[in-house]
Design a protein around this motif. Structure first.
Motif, PDB file in Angstrom:
ATOM      1  N   ALA A 135       0.576  -0.867   0.201  1.00 18.91           N
ATOM      2  CA  ALA A 135       0.765   0.092   0.146  1.00 18.91           C
ATOM      3  C   ALA A 135       0.235   1.206  -0.112  1.00 18.91           C
ATOM      4  N   MET A 136       2.104   1.181   0.916  1.00 17.40           N
ATOM      5  CA  MET A 136       2.874   2.471   0.922  1.00 17.40           C
ATOM      6  C   MET A 136       3.303   2.706   0.072  1.00 17.40           C
ATOM      7  N   ALA A 137       4.161   1.575  -1.253  1.00 17.91           N
ATOM      8  CA  ALA A 137       4.254   1.575  -2.705  1.00 17.91           C
ATOM      9  C   ALA A 137       4.007   2.001  -3.616  1.00 17.91           C
ATOM     10  N   GLU A 138       2.187   1.743  -3.336  1.00 15.15           N
ATOM     11  CA  GLU A 138       1.644   2.222  -4.448  1.00 15.15           C
ATOM     12  C   GLU A 138       1.115   4.031  -4.473  1.00 15.15           C
ATOM     13  N   ALA A 139       1.428   4.293  -2.965  1.00 13.01           N
ATOM     14  CA  ALA A 139       0.799   5.033  -2.689  1.00 13.01           C
ATOM     15  C   ALA A 139       2.041   6.383  -3.280  1.00 13.01           C
ATOM     16  N   VAL A 140       2.755   5.744  -2.784  1.00 14.43           N
ATOM     17  CA  VAL A 140       4.766   6.782  -3.045  1.00 14.43           C
ATOM     18  C   VAL A 140       4.243   6.905  -4.661  1.00 14.43           C
ATOM     19  N   CYS A 141       4.411   5.796  -5.025  1.00  7.37           N
ATOM     20  CA  CYS A 141       4.751   5.676  -6.657  1.00  7.37           C
ATOM     21  C   CYS A 141       3.472   6.207  -7.337  1.00  7.37           C
ATOM     22  N   HIS A 142       2.714   6.802  -7.323  1.00  9.57           N
ATOM     23  CA  HIS A 142       1.372   7.374  -7.938  1.00  9.57           C
ATOM     24  C   HIS A 142       1.744   8.391  -7.185  1.00  9.57           C
ATOM     25  N   THR A 143       1.839   8.820  -6.345  1.00 12.83           N
ATOM     26  CA  THR A 143       2.644  10.306  -5.862  1.00 12.83           C
ATOM     27  C   THR A 143       3.491  11.215  -6.757  1.00 12.83           C
ATOM     28  N   LEU A 144       4.774  10.213  -7.148  1.00 15.82           N
ATOM     29  CA  LEU A 144       5.997  11.004  -7.953  1.00 15.82           C
ATOM     30  C   LEU A 144       5.014  10.814  -9.808  1.00 15.82           C
ATOM     31  N   HIS A 145       4.178   9.510  -9.972  1.00 17.90           N
ATOM     32  CA  HIS A 145       4.103   9.950 -10.831  1.00 17.90           C
ATOM     33  C   HIS A 145       3.122  11.120 -11.493  1.00 17.90           C
ATOM     34  N   ASN A 164       8.806  -1.656   5.620  1.00 19.63           N
ATOM     35  CA  ASN A 164       9.924  -1.181   3.797  1.00 19.63           C
ATOM     36  C   ASN A 164      11.095  -1.868   4.145  1.00 19.63           C
ATOM     37  N   THR A 165      11.536  -2.739   4.178  1.00 20.56           N
ATOM     38  CA  THR A 165      12.633  -2.929   3.985  1.00 20.56           C
ATOM     39  C   THR A 165      12.518  -4.845   3.188  1.00 20.56           C
ATOM     40  N   GLY A 166      11.189  -5.235   3.780  1.00 24.04           N
ATOM     41  CA  GLY A 166      10.778  -6.580   3.668  1.00 24.04           C
ATOM     42  C   GLY A 166      11.267  -6.905   1.501  1.00 24.04           C
ATOM     43  N   SER A 167      12.535  -7.634   1.943  1.00 26.42           N
ATOM     44  CA  SER A 167      13.073  -8.223   0.524  1.00 26.42           C
ATOM     45  C   SER A 167      11.922  -8.708  -0.424  1.00 26.42           C
ATOM     46  N   LYS A 168      10.376  -9.056  -0.376  1.00 23.86           N
ATOM     47  CA  LYS A 168       9.576  -9.554  -0.917  1.00 23.86           C
ATOM     48  C   LYS A 168       8.366  -8.881  -0.870  1.00 23.86           C
ATOM     49  N   ASN A 169       7.922  -8.224   0.136  1.00 25.12           N
ATOM     50  CA  ASN A 169       6.882  -7.094   0.291  1.00 25.12           C
ATOM     51  C   ASN A 169       7.138  -5.469   0.858  1.00 25.12           C
ATOM     52  N   GLY A 170       8.028  -5.423   1.037  1.00 25.70           N
ATOM     53  CA  GLY A 170       9.200  -3.799   1.581  1.00 25.70           C
ATOM     54  C   GLY A 170       8.200  -3.556  -0.282  1.00 25.70           C
ATOM     55  N   ALA A 171       8.243  -1.731   0.845  1.00 32.62           N
ATOM     56  CA  ALA A 171       7.971  -0.796   0.595  1.00 32.62           C
ATOM     57  C   ALA A 171       9.258  -0.437  -0.849  1.00 32.62           C
ATOM     58  N   CYS A 172      10.246  -0.687  -0.492  1.00 35.20           N
ATOM     59  CA  CYS A 172      11.093  -0.231  -1.553  1.00 35.20           C
ATOM     60  C   CYS A 172      11.689  -1.233  -2.237  1.00 35.20           C
ATOM     61  N   LEU A 174       9.575  -2.766  -4.031  1.00 40.71           N
ATOM     62  CA  LEU A 174       8.209  -2.580  -4.636  1.00 40.71           C
ATOM     63  C   LEU A 174       8.281  -1.147  -5.640  1.00 40.71           C
ATOM     64  N   ILE A 175       8.935  -0.143  -4.836  1.00 43.21           N
ATOM     65  CA  ILE A 175       9.182   0.538  -5.312  1.00 43.21           C
ATOM     66  C   ILE A 175       9.834   0.722  -6.322  1.00 43.21           C
ATOM     67  N   GLU A 176      11.146   0.520  -6.318  1.00 45.02           N
ATOM     68  CA  GLU A 176      12.720  -0.235  -6.912  1.00 45.02           C
ATOM     69  C   GLU A 176      12.067  -0.931  -8.761  1.00 45.02           C
ATOM     70  N   GLN A 177      10.546  -2.245  -8.278  1.00 48.02           N
ATOM     71  CA  GLN A 177      10.040  -2.210  -9.192  1.00 48.02           C
ATOM     72  C   GLN A 177       9.792  -1.506  -9.582  1.00 48.02           C
ATOM     73  N   ALA A 178       8.333  -0.947  -9.131  1.00 46.59           N
ATOM     74  CA  ALA A 178       7.301  -0.478  -9.969  1.00 46.59           C
ATOM     75  C   ALA A 178       8.032   1.060 -11.023  1.00 46.59           C
ATOM     76  N   LEU A 179       9.315   1.663 -10.469  1.00 51.10           N
ATOM     77  CA  LEU A 179      10.040   2.815 -11.297  1.00 51.10           C
ATOM     78  C   LEU A 179      11.175   2.638 -11.973  1.00 51.10           C
ATOM     79  N   GLU A 180      11.501   0.675 -12.017  1.00 52.73           N
ATOM     80  CA  GLU A 180      12.378  -0.373 -12.927  1.00 52.73           C
ATOM     81  C   GLU A 180      13.371   0.335 -12.563  1.00 52.73           C
ATOM     82  N   LYS A 181      13.992   0.561 -11.758  1.00 46.64           N
ATOM     83  CA  LYS A 181      15.377   1.451 -11.171  1.00 46.64           C
ATOM     84  C   LYS A 181      16.320   0.759  -9.816  1.00 46.64           C
ATOM     85  N   GLN A 182      17.158   0.714  -9.751  1.00 41.30           N
ATOM     86  CA  GLN A 182      18.033   0.578  -8.626  1.00 41.30           C
ATOM     87  C   GLN A 182      17.912   2.466  -7.986  1.00 41.30           C
TER      88      GLN A 182
END
Length: 214
Positions: A135-145, A164-172, A174-182
């Motif tokens: 939910a946090m990753a979606e909110a951050v990415c939507h705001t950036l977009h 935030n830091t979870g390797s699979k379901n963490g916001a960090c 997930l945000i990298e996946q959505a933005l397609e960059k490290q």
């Protein structure tokens, strides 16, 4: 009166009301936390004191509410249009439990801020359905977009929680996946250092403290 005359009078009334409740005045009402009903009372008394005919002015709670909403939208659009950083930016977020705008319940909100060299801007405080990393990753990415900042984000600043830091379901990640960059990770260690200081003071004082004054 004819339809043309009625339409013209309504337009003049709308213009007059809009001049009274402009963007600056609406911002002052918001900053001082004046309700629409109280603002109508204040404007009526002020107009009468200045010698204006209050019957000829469109001063009502509904009209003030409408113009306050329009002014907020106008100011937000102007800020968004002018904000175009030319440097890499870091996106910050931190969930907070805040009172809802309607009712008396508290809701999860996520302030999203970006910073850079000479840059600091609050992008939004979206409401979250849950406090999960997704939910946090979606909110951050939507705001950036929405602000067209996807290509300018170079790093992330966040609390070191599992959401935030979870390797699979963490916001960090997930945000990298959505933005397609490290992105660079700027983890905030504030809460971890609080635990260390609490242990030091509890050992020295022999009595643990549950207050914020440690």
């Amino acid at each position: 009166s004819s339809p043309t005359t009625t339409s013209s009078s309504r337009s003049d009334e709308h213009t007059q009301s809009k001049l009274v409740v402009g963007p600056k005045f609406a911002a002052v009402l918001d900053r001082t936390k004046v309700s629409d009903r109280k603002a109508a009372m204040l404007l009526s008394c002020a107009a009468e004191s200045f010698g204006h005919d209050t019957a000829a002015c469109s001063i009502s709670r509904s009209s003030i509410r409408r113009h306050r909403v329009d002014s907020r939208k106008q100011m937000a659009e102007e800020i968004m249009k002018k904000f175009s950083p030319s440097v890499p930016i870091v996106v910050h977020w931190d969930g907070k439990l805040l009172p809802d705008l309607v009712g008396h319940e508290s809701v999860d909100r996520l302030p999203v801020v970006v910073t850079g060299s000479g840059v600091q801007q609050l992008l939004g405080v979206p409401k979250l359905a849950s406090g999960t990393g997704k939910a946090m990753a979606e909110a951050v990415c939507h705001t950036l977009h929405t602000w067209s900042l996807n290509d300018k984000v170079a790093g992330m600043c966040f609390d070191t929680t599992a959401s935030n830091t979870g390797s699979k379901n963490g916001a960090c990640p997930l945000i990298e996946q959505a933005l397609e960059k490290q992105l660079l990770y700027f983890a905030c260690r504030h809460h971890m250092l609080e635990l260390v200081l609490e242990a030091v003071f509890s050992t020295a004082l022999k009595t643990p403290s549950s207050g914020p004054d440690i």
